[in-house]
Design a protein around this motif. Structure first.
Motif, PDB file in Angstrom:
ATOM      1  N   LEU A  44       0.747  -1.163  -0.024  1.00 28.84           N
ATOM      2  CA  LEU A  44      -0.099  -0.103   0.166  1.00 28.84           C
ATOM      3  C   LEU A  44       0.844   1.216   0.040  1.00 28.84           C
ATOM      4  O   LEU A  44       0.599   2.254  -0.782  1.00 28.84           O
ATOM      5  CB  LEU A  44      -0.816   0.028   1.193  1.00 28.84           C
ATOM      6  CG  LEU A  44      -2.227   1.147   1.100  1.00 28.84           C
ATOM      7  CD1 LEU A  44      -2.886   0.685   0.070  1.00 28.84           C
ATOM      8  CD2 LEU A  44      -2.749   1.052   2.800  1.00 28.84           C
ATOM      9  N   ASP A  45       1.970   1.225   0.931  1.00 29.33           N
ATOM     10  CA  ASP A  45       2.822   2.529   0.921  1.00 29.33           C
ATOM     11  C   ASP A  45       3.595   2.623  -0.378  1.00 29.33           C
ATOM     12  O   ASP A  45       3.675   3.890  -1.052  1.00 29.33           O
ATOM     13  CB  ASP A  45       4.132   2.233   1.893  1.00 29.33           C
ATOM     14  CG  ASP A  45       3.452   2.111   3.461  1.00 29.33           C
ATOM     15  OD1 ASP A  45       2.335   2.739   3.211  1.00 29.33           O
ATOM     16  OD2 ASP A  45       3.956   1.810   4.340  1.00 29.33           O
ATOM     17  N   ALA A  73      -6.046  -6.149  -1.947  1.00 28.32           N
ATOM     18  CA  ALA A  73      -7.280  -5.600  -2.687  1.00 28.32           C
ATOM     19  C   ALA A  73      -8.204  -4.947  -1.678  1.00 28.32           C
ATOM     20  O   ALA A  73      -8.903  -3.799  -2.143  1.00 28.32           O
ATOM     21  CB  ALA A  73      -8.326  -6.861  -2.998  1.00 28.32           C
ATOM     22  N   VAL A  74      -8.401  -5.288  -0.419  1.00 31.40           N
ATOM     23  CA  VAL A  74      -9.217  -4.760   0.423  1.00 31.40           C
ATOM     24  C   VAL A  74      -8.570  -3.264   0.809  1.00 31.40           C
ATOM     25  O   VAL A  74      -9.612  -2.181   0.553  1.00 31.40           O
ATOM     26  CB  VAL A  74      -9.455  -5.350   1.853  1.00 31.40           C
ATOM     27  CG1 VAL A  74     -10.099  -4.635   2.808  1.00 31.40           C
ATOM     28  CG2 VAL A  74     -10.054  -6.672   1.553  1.00 31.40           C
ATOM     29  N   ALA A  75      -7.509  -3.108   0.858  1.00 32.09           N
ATOM     30  CA  ALA A  75      -6.561  -1.893   1.336  1.00 32.09           C
ATOM     31  C   ALA A  75      -6.945  -0.814   0.002  1.00 32.09           C
ATOM     32  O   ALA A  75      -7.292   0.322   0.283  1.00 32.09           O
ATOM     33  CB  ALA A  75      -5.506  -2.149   1.615  1.00 32.09           C
ATOM     34  N   GLY A 113      -9.777   4.002  -2.400  1.00 33.99           N
ATOM     35  CA  GLY A 113     -10.492   4.590  -3.614  1.00 33.99           C
ATOM     36  C   GLY A 113     -10.486   3.861  -4.839  1.00 33.99           C
ATOM     37  O   GLY A 113     -11.038   4.438  -5.861  1.00 33.99           O
ATOM     38  N   VAL A 114      -9.812   2.676  -4.934  1.00 31.95           N
ATOM     39  CA  VAL A 114      -9.405   1.894  -6.078  1.00 31.95           C
ATOM     40  C   VAL A 114     -10.820   1.402  -6.477  1.00 31.95           C
ATOM     41  O   VAL A 114     -11.311   0.663  -5.625  1.00 31.95           O
ATOM     42  CB  VAL A 114      -8.460   0.948  -6.181  1.00 31.95           C
ATOM     43  CG1 VAL A 114      -8.566   0.053  -7.205  1.00 31.95           C
ATOM     44  CG2 VAL A 114      -7.111   1.707  -5.905  1.00 31.95           C
ATOM     45  N   ARG A 115     -11.237   1.500  -7.659  1.00 34.40           N
ATOM     46  CA  ARG A 115     -12.610   1.158  -8.101  1.00 34.40           C
ATOM     47  C   ARG A 115     -12.716  -0.007  -9.287  1.00 34.40           C
ATOM     48  O   ARG A 115     -13.552  -0.272  -9.794  1.00 34.40           O
ATOM     49  CB  ARG A 115     -13.714   2.082  -8.449  1.00 34.40           C
ATOM     50  CG  ARG A 115     -13.940   2.689  -7.137  1.00 34.40           C
ATOM     51  CD  ARG A 115     -14.972   2.014  -6.312  1.00 34.40           C
ATOM     52  NE  ARG A 115     -15.255   2.754  -4.757  1.00 34.40           N
ATOM     53  CZ  ARG A 115     -14.516   2.723  -4.042  1.00 34.40           C
ATOM     54  NH1 ARG A 115     -13.303   1.995  -3.766  1.00 34.40           N
ATOM     55  NH2 ARG A 115     -14.926   3.412  -2.875  1.00 34.40           N
ATOM     56  N   HIS A 133     -12.144 -11.625  -0.296  1.00 32.27           N
ATOM     57  CA  HIS A 133     -12.031 -10.711   0.743  1.00 32.27           C
ATOM     58  C   HIS A 133     -12.712  -9.380   0.688  1.00 32.27           C
ATOM     59  O   HIS A 133     -12.747  -8.824   1.490  1.00 32.27           O
ATOM     60  CB  HIS A 133     -10.450 -10.460   0.274  1.00 32.27           C
ATOM     61  CG  HIS A 133      -9.465 -11.272   1.197  1.00 32.27           C
ATOM     62  ND1 HIS A 133      -9.134 -12.532   0.769  1.00 32.27           N
ATOM     63  CD2 HIS A 133      -8.761 -11.325   2.431  1.00 32.27           C
ATOM     64  CE1 HIS A 133      -8.329 -13.375   1.587  1.00 32.27           C
ATOM     65  NE2 HIS A 133      -8.121 -12.373   2.619  1.00 32.27           N
ATOM     66  N   LEU A 134     -12.942  -9.135  -0.803  1.00 28.79           N
ATOM     67  CA  LEU A 134     -13.770  -7.791  -0.772  1.00 28.79           C
ATOM     68  C   LEU A 134     -15.291  -7.864  -0.340  1.00 28.79           C
ATOM     69  O   LEU A 134     -15.994  -7.031  -0.313  1.00 28.79           O
ATOM     70  CB  LEU A 134     -13.759  -7.517  -2.241  1.00 28.79           C
ATOM     71  CG  LEU A 134     -12.415  -6.949  -2.819  1.00 28.79           C
ATOM     72  CD1 LEU A 134     -12.401  -6.587  -4.217  1.00 28.79           C
ATOM     73  CD2 LEU A 134     -11.994  -5.783  -2.057  1.00 28.79           C
TER      74      LEU A 134
END
Length: 424
Positions: free
Chosen positions: A293-294, A340-342, A347-349, A365-366
């Motif tokens: 994520l970073d 994917a959740v992070a 805001g990723v769509r 997970h989503l």
């Protein structure tokens, strides 16, 4: 249909939708209760490589939910390369479905001639190679080292496995029925089917359209609607609905180690950054998710990114030596699912996911249980949109399939209205 992974299940639904047949798609059997008016339904679950008893339990729940709606036929969908091991899961799931539906016998049709997946004398070919001589022999989870599908399936079941040879399939419907009856009289309950061209699939669809249970890969399903319409089983009206456009940042998540996926990652990297995560170097799934994520968030401001646990066969073997075959796969899936959740929370769509097992893990997970599927866009490719207030667009693709520029093409297509997914 009950499908043993999400990519194949979505592809099957997309094929029917492209032919004008309304088809529902869920990952949770409980959601089919209110879908009884839909002519075709797919329940796709991640059961291909789980323990056989778990696969049987999940598939039984799905099949019971469909039968409760008055379903006239169950179709068990699996991969064109017959992905399984000597412990299952194709055989054990089929055994359960035979008992549940009361079928006298069923057939197994993994062949997809248009993709050069053919079966002759019961032997599976990928192009001109026996599957046992193809890269599939090195699959990290379901290596195919025996090309004789009669032998492969017989090791997974106590029911007698026969063969519908190509000569019988091309002899006409009545002769084909006679061949089934003759082998069934000798105790055969399962039939591997030779398939080397599209006409063979037409013959098999005509033969099995009234069977209580049929099994195979998605390609065969395309040959049923003509039979259904001729018998008045489904409406003739076209039910295609275009998918809506979805904006927002986009990302590729890849867990597949197939050669084609590695090529697609390399092509994507020509224009956008790719983070390759080495399972031997990560300090647990949570730490890997934070690091990814970073890395990703600053780069998303200028366009899509890709994050992959995909690796070469040698690297996969090293990871399996450390964590075990299942342990390595589970670690990769936890990492990608957490990422994917992070990303969704950030805001990723728009997501492109490479790999059937990865797709199942990420969708799980989503928390996605129901999807609106788009029209068929090509072999191994499924597209869909959630019907939430903030929709998420998904392209779930088989690791082995798709054009080399698929990742960027699909992410860009999601931005446009109407049904751009067909262009890929």
């Amino acid at each position: 249909m009950v499908a043993d992974d999400l990519t194949g299940g979505m592809e099957t639904a997309a094929m029917l939708i492209a032919l004008g047949i309304d088809c529902g798609f869920v990952t949770d059997p409980e959601l089919v209760v209110d879908m009884g008016e839909t002519p075709a339904l797919v329940i796709a679950q991640k059961t291909r490589v789980v323990a056989a008893d778990e696969a049987v339990t999940k598939m039984e729940k799905a099949a019971r939910a469909l039968l409760a709606l008055g379903t006239r036929q169950i179709f068990f969908k699996y991969c064109a390369t017959f992905d399984s091991t000597d412990k299952g899961n194709i055989g054990p799931v089929s055994d359960m479905l035979m008992d549940l539906t009361g079928a006298d016998y069923t057939a197994f049709c993994p062949g997809s001639p248009s993709l050069l997946r053919t079966v002759y004398n019961g032997h599976l070919f990928l192009g001109t190679q026996l599957v046992s001589e193809s890269p599939k022999r090195n699959d990290p989870l379901t290596p195919m080292t025996d090309p004789d599908l009669v032998r492969v399936l017989q090791r997974q079941t106590q029911l007698k496995v026969g063969l519908l040879a190509h000569s019988a399939i091309r002899a006409g419907l009545e002769r084909l029925r006679e061949q089934v009856a003759s082998q069934a009289a000798d105790g055969a309950r399962y039939f591997i089917t030779d398939t080397i061209c599209g006409e063979d699939l037409d013959a098999l669809a005509a033969l099995t359209s009234d069977w209580k249970l049929m099994t195979g890969n998605a390609t065969l399903v395309q040959h049923y609607p003509r039979v259904w319409k001729a018998k008045g089983l489904i409406p003739a009206a076209d039910k295609r609905r275009p998918l809506p456009s979805v904006g927002g940042p986009g990302a590729v998540l890849s867990g597949s180690c197939a050669e084609r996926t590695l090529e697609q990652l390399a092509e994507f990297e020509r224009s956008r950054p790719v983070l390759r995560m080495d399972l031997l170097s990560v300090d647990g799934a949570n730490s890997a998710v934070r690091a990814a994520l970073d890395w990703a968030l600053p780069k998303l401001e200028s366009g899509p990114v890709a994050i992959a646990t995909s690796a070469s066969p040698d690297a996969v073997k090293l990871a399996q030596d450390r964590y075990g075959r299942e342990g390595a796969a589970q670690l990769a899936e936890r990492i990608l699912g957490g990422i994917a959740v992070a990303l969704r929370d950030a805001g990723v769509r728009r997501f492109v996911v490479a790999g059937g097992e990865s797709s199942g893990s990420i969708v799980g997970h989503l928390g996605i249980r129901k999807l609106r599927v788009g029209s068929y866009g090509g072999p191994g490719i499924g597209t869909a949109v959630t019907e939430d207030e903030e929709p998420v667009a998904l392209c779930l693709k088989s690791g082995k399939l798709g054009p080399v520029d698929l990742f960027m093409t699909m992410l860009e297509a999601m931005l446009h209205p109407e049904n751009p997914y067909d262009r890929a």
